[in-house]
Design a protein around this motif. Structure first.
Motif, PDB file in Angstrom:
ATOM      1  N   PHE A 195       0.839  -1.182   0.000  1.00 50.60           N
ATOM      2  CA  PHE A 195       0.000   0.000   0.000  1.00 50.60           C
ATOM      3  C   PHE A 195       0.873   1.229   0.000  1.00 50.60           C
ATOM      4  O   PHE A 195       2.069   1.157   0.288  1.00 50.60           O
ATOM      5  CB  PHE A 195      -0.923   0.001   1.228  1.00 50.60           C
ATOM      6  CG  PHE A 195      -0.198  -0.067   2.550  1.00 50.60           C
ATOM      7  CD1 PHE A 195       0.104   1.088   3.274  1.00 50.60           C
ATOM      8  CD2 PHE A 195       0.193  -1.284   3.087  1.00 50.60           C
ATOM      9  CE1 PHE A 195       0.769   1.030   4.498  1.00 50.60           C
ATOM     10  CE2 PHE A 195       0.865  -1.354   4.305  1.00 50.60           C
ATOM     11  CZ  PHE A 195       1.155  -0.201   5.006  1.00 50.60           C
ATOM     12  N   PHE A 196       0.289   2.374  -0.370  1.00 53.01           N
ATOM     13  CA  PHE A 196       1.087   3.603  -0.351  1.00 53.01           C
ATOM     14  C   PHE A 196       0.376   4.706   0.408  1.00 53.01           C
ATOM     15  O   PHE A 196      -0.848   4.822   0.398  1.00 53.01           O
ATOM     16  CB  PHE A 196       1.498   4.049  -1.759  1.00 53.01           C
ATOM     17  CG  PHE A 196       0.375   4.292  -2.737  1.00 53.01           C
ATOM     18  CD1 PHE A 196      -0.210   5.548  -2.854  1.00 53.01           C
ATOM     19  CD2 PHE A 196      -0.068   3.279  -3.582  1.00 53.01           C
ATOM     20  CE1 PHE A 196      -1.219   5.796  -3.779  1.00 53.01           C
ATOM     21  CE2 PHE A 196      -1.073   3.518  -4.518  1.00 53.01           C
ATOM     22  CZ  PHE A 196      -1.646   4.777  -4.612  1.00 53.01           C
ATOM     23  N   LEU A 197       1.186   5.505   1.098  1.00 49.38           N
ATOM     24  CA  LEU A 197       0.727   6.620   1.914  1.00 49.38           C
ATOM     25  C   LEU A 197       1.003   7.914   1.143  1.00 49.38           C
ATOM     26  O   LEU A 197       2.154   8.205   0.816  1.00 49.38           O
ATOM     27  CB  LEU A 197       1.482   6.648   3.246  1.00 49.38           C
ATOM     28  CG  LEU A 197       1.574   5.317   4.013  1.00 49.38           C
ATOM     29  CD1 LEU A 197       2.522   5.460   5.196  1.00 49.38           C
ATOM     30  CD2 LEU A 197       0.205   4.878   4.482  1.00 49.38           C
ATOM     31  N   VAL A 198      -0.044   8.650   0.855  1.00 57.25           N
ATOM     32  CA  VAL A 198       0.099   9.893   0.097  1.00 57.25           C
ATOM     33  C   VAL A 198       0.368  11.036   1.079  1.00 57.25           C
ATOM     34  O   VAL A 198      -0.451  11.319   1.947  1.00 57.25           O
ATOM     35  CB  VAL A 198      -1.170  10.189  -0.721  1.00 57.25           C
ATOM     36  CG1 VAL A 198      -0.987  11.457  -1.559  1.00 57.25           C
ATOM     37  CG2 VAL A 198      -1.520   8.999  -1.624  1.00 57.25           C
ATOM     38  N   TYR A 199       1.524  11.685   0.950  1.00 54.96           N
ATOM     39  CA  TYR A 199       1.868  12.750   1.897  1.00 54.96           C
ATOM     40  C   TYR A 199       1.729  14.149   1.297  1.00 54.96           C
ATOM     41  O   TYR A 199       1.912  15.154   1.977  1.00 54.96           O
ATOM     42  CB  TYR A 199       3.277  12.548   2.461  1.00 54.96           C
ATOM     43  CG  TYR A 199       4.404  12.575   1.456  1.00 54.96           C
ATOM     44  CD1 TYR A 199       5.057  13.758   1.130  1.00 54.96           C
ATOM     45  CD2 TYR A 199       4.836  11.402   0.845  1.00 54.96           C
ATOM     46  CE1 TYR A 199       6.098  13.791   0.219  1.00 54.96           C
ATOM     47  CE2 TYR A 199       5.879  11.408  -0.062  1.00 54.96           C
ATOM     48  CZ  TYR A 199       6.504  12.604  -0.381  1.00 54.96           C
ATOM     49  OH  TYR A 199       7.544  12.610  -1.296  1.00 54.96           O
ATOM     50  N   LYS A 200       1.382  14.219   0.017  1.00 54.16           N
ATOM     51  CA  LYS A 200       1.116  15.483  -0.662  1.00 54.16           C
ATOM     52  C   LYS A 200       0.191  15.168  -1.831  1.00 54.16           C
ATOM     53  O   LYS A 200       0.325  14.118  -2.458  1.00 54.16           O
ATOM     54  CB  LYS A 200       2.430  16.111  -1.161  1.00 54.16           C
ATOM     55  CG  LYS A 200       2.270  17.461  -1.823  1.00 54.16           C
ATOM     56  CD  LYS A 200       3.638  18.001  -2.243  1.00 54.16           C
ATOM     57  CE  LYS A 200       3.508  19.346  -2.959  1.00 54.16           C
ATOM     58  NZ  LYS A 200       4.844  19.864  -3.385  1.00 54.16           N
ATOM     59  N   ASP A 201      -0.765  16.055  -2.121  1.00 55.08           N
ATOM     60  CA  ASP A 201      -1.720  15.779  -3.192  1.00 55.08           C
ATOM     61  C   ASP A 201      -1.010  15.249  -4.435  1.00 55.08           C
ATOM     62  O   ASP A 201      -0.023  15.840  -4.905  1.00 55.08           O
ATOM     63  CB  ASP A 201      -2.489  17.048  -3.565  1.00 55.08           C
ATOM     64  CG  ASP A 201      -3.477  17.471  -2.489  1.00 55.08           C
ATOM     65  OD1 ASP A 201      -3.524  16.812  -1.435  1.00 55.08           O
ATOM     66  OD2 ASP A 201      -4.199  18.470  -2.708  1.00 55.08           O
ATOM     67  N   SER A 202      -1.536  14.150  -4.981  1.00 55.71           N
ATOM     68  CA  SER A 202      -0.904  13.488  -6.124  1.00 55.71           C
ATOM     69  C   SER A 202      -1.976  13.051  -7.121  1.00 55.71           C
ATOM     70  O   SER A 202      -3.024  12.542  -6.737  1.00 55.71           O
ATOM     71  CB  SER A 202      -0.111  12.252  -5.662  1.00 55.71           C
ATOM     72  OG  SER A 202       0.896  12.599  -4.734  1.00 55.71           O
ATOM     73  N   LYS A 203      -1.672  13.231  -8.419  1.00 52.98           N
ATOM     74  CA  LYS A 203      -2.607  12.822  -9.464  1.00 52.98           C
ATOM     75  C   LYS A 203      -2.201  11.465 -10.019  1.00 52.98           C
ATOM     76  O   LYS A 203      -1.053  11.260 -10.434  1.00 52.98           O
ATOM     77  CB  LYS A 203      -2.649  13.867 -10.586  1.00 52.98           C
ATOM     78  CG  LYS A 203      -3.187  15.213 -10.152  1.00 52.98           C
ATOM     79  CD  LYS A 203      -3.391  16.153 -11.333  1.00 52.98           C
ATOM     80  CE  LYS A 203      -4.574  15.734 -12.175  1.00 52.98           C
ATOM     81  NZ  LYS A 203      -4.864  16.707 -13.260  1.00 52.98           N
ATOM     82  N   LEU A 204      -3.153  10.534 -10.006  1.00 53.63           N
ATOM     83  CA  LEU A 204      -2.927   9.169 -10.480  1.00 53.63           C
ATOM     84  C   LEU A 204      -4.203   8.662 -11.144  1.00 53.63           C
ATOM     85  O   LEU A 204      -5.297   9.165 -10.867  1.00 53.63           O
ATOM     86  CB  LEU A 204      -2.580   8.248  -9.309  1.00 53.63           C
ATOM     87  CG  LEU A 204      -1.176   8.337  -8.707  1.00 53.63           C
ATOM     88  CD1 LEU A 204      -1.141   7.664  -7.349  1.00 53.63           C
ATOM     89  CD2 LEU A 204      -0.172   7.687  -9.648  1.00 53.63           C
ATOM     90  N   PRO A 205      -4.095   7.659 -11.990  1.00 52.56           N
ATOM     91  CA  PRO A 205      -5.315   7.041 -12.521  1.00 52.56           C
ATOM     92  C   PRO A 205      -6.123   6.433 -11.373  1.00 52.56           C
ATOM     93  O   PRO A 205      -5.543   5.959 -10.390  1.00 52.56           O
ATOM     94  CB  PRO A 205      -4.777   5.944 -13.451  1.00 52.56           C
ATOM     95  CG  PRO A 205      -3.378   6.367 -13.782  1.00 52.56           C
ATOM     96  CD  PRO A 205      -2.874   7.057 -12.556  1.00 52.56           C
TER      97      PRO A 205
END
Length: 253
Positions: A195-205
């Protein structure tokens, strides 16, 4: 004379043996195609032309704790949680405590899998092996091998993929800071334990199951890891500030 209980146990053992054989063959096939997958699934980012793939390669699982009594036919653990409950996924790490809130009503099979694995101490002692600081901003964890190749020996389906809204013209949605989502191979239904932890807004599919949110203290801890950067100064790789999950637990809130 063989009792009905003994017969039932023998049938369960035989079923488990067949599952393990099929799983081993599937994992061998996965390994053979990994070199092709690695090249084809990379996502080219606008920021600096960096290349990133939020990919989970499922390899041999040295910490597989499944048995015939607590798994479904495909190896996925049987449902053992309250499907409408809220659960806390608590990670005690060397960089601080990180607690993830998970809503089982939205992602029941994902939450159930994490509860099952945490109860088996699957994540204890594992490293968060990947940090990305260019274009998208995530810390990836959940591989007991620490290589990006490990998994639990089973897959879980994608869930809650429409939660982040309608994709833009670029086919992407915003995974906001504090979001926790499943890694996968880029193909449907290939989530495992990473799993991944998003620490700053990120654009992904919108193809990575968003299954939880990070508490404020945990987000600050991950942001500090992100600020320290990637080992070697690149935009994607092992974090310069190593992160080890010392203990992981999942409990109902």
């Amino acid at each position: 004379m063989v009792t009905s209980d003994q017969r039932r146990r023998q049938l369960a053992r035989d079923k488990y043996a067949r599952q393990q054989q099929r799983r081993a063959e599937a994992q061998r096939k996965t390994k053979r195609r990994n070199t092709v997958v690695a090249a084809s699934l990379a996502v080219v980012l606008a920021a600096g032309g960096a290349v990133y793939a939020s990919v989970q390669f499922l390899g041999d699982d040295t910490k597989n704790t499944e048995n015939a009594e607590n798994t479904e036919a495909g190896g996925e653990p049987k449902m053992g949680i309250e499907a409408k409950g809220t659960y806390a996924f608590a990670l005690k790490t060397n960089e601080g405590d990180i607690t993830l809130e998970m809503d089982a009503a939205k992602t029941p099979r994902t939450v159930n899998s994490f509860k099952h694995l945490a109860d088996k101490k699957y994540f204890d002692g594992s490293k968060c092996h990947r940090l990305t600081t260019a274009g998208i901003f995530v810390l990836q964890c959940g591989d007991p091998e620490g290589t990006g190749m490990g998994g639990p020996g089973y897959n879980i389906p994608d869930e809650n993929l429409d939660a982040l809204g309608k994709p833009g013209s670029d086919g992407k949605v915003v995974y906001k800071a504090g979001t926790v989502a499943m890694a996968n191979t880029g193909q449907p239904g290939t989530g495992g334990s990473q799993f991944f932890l998003v620490y700053k807004d990120s654009k992904l599919p919108p193809q990575y199951t968003p299954f939880g949110t990070i508490d404020a203290a945990g987000l600050k801890a991950v942001q500090k890891v992100g600020a320290a950067g990637v080992d070697g100064g690149q935009g994607d790789g092992a974090p310069k500030k190593p992160v080890t999950i010392e203990k992981a637990t999942v409990s109902a809130k």
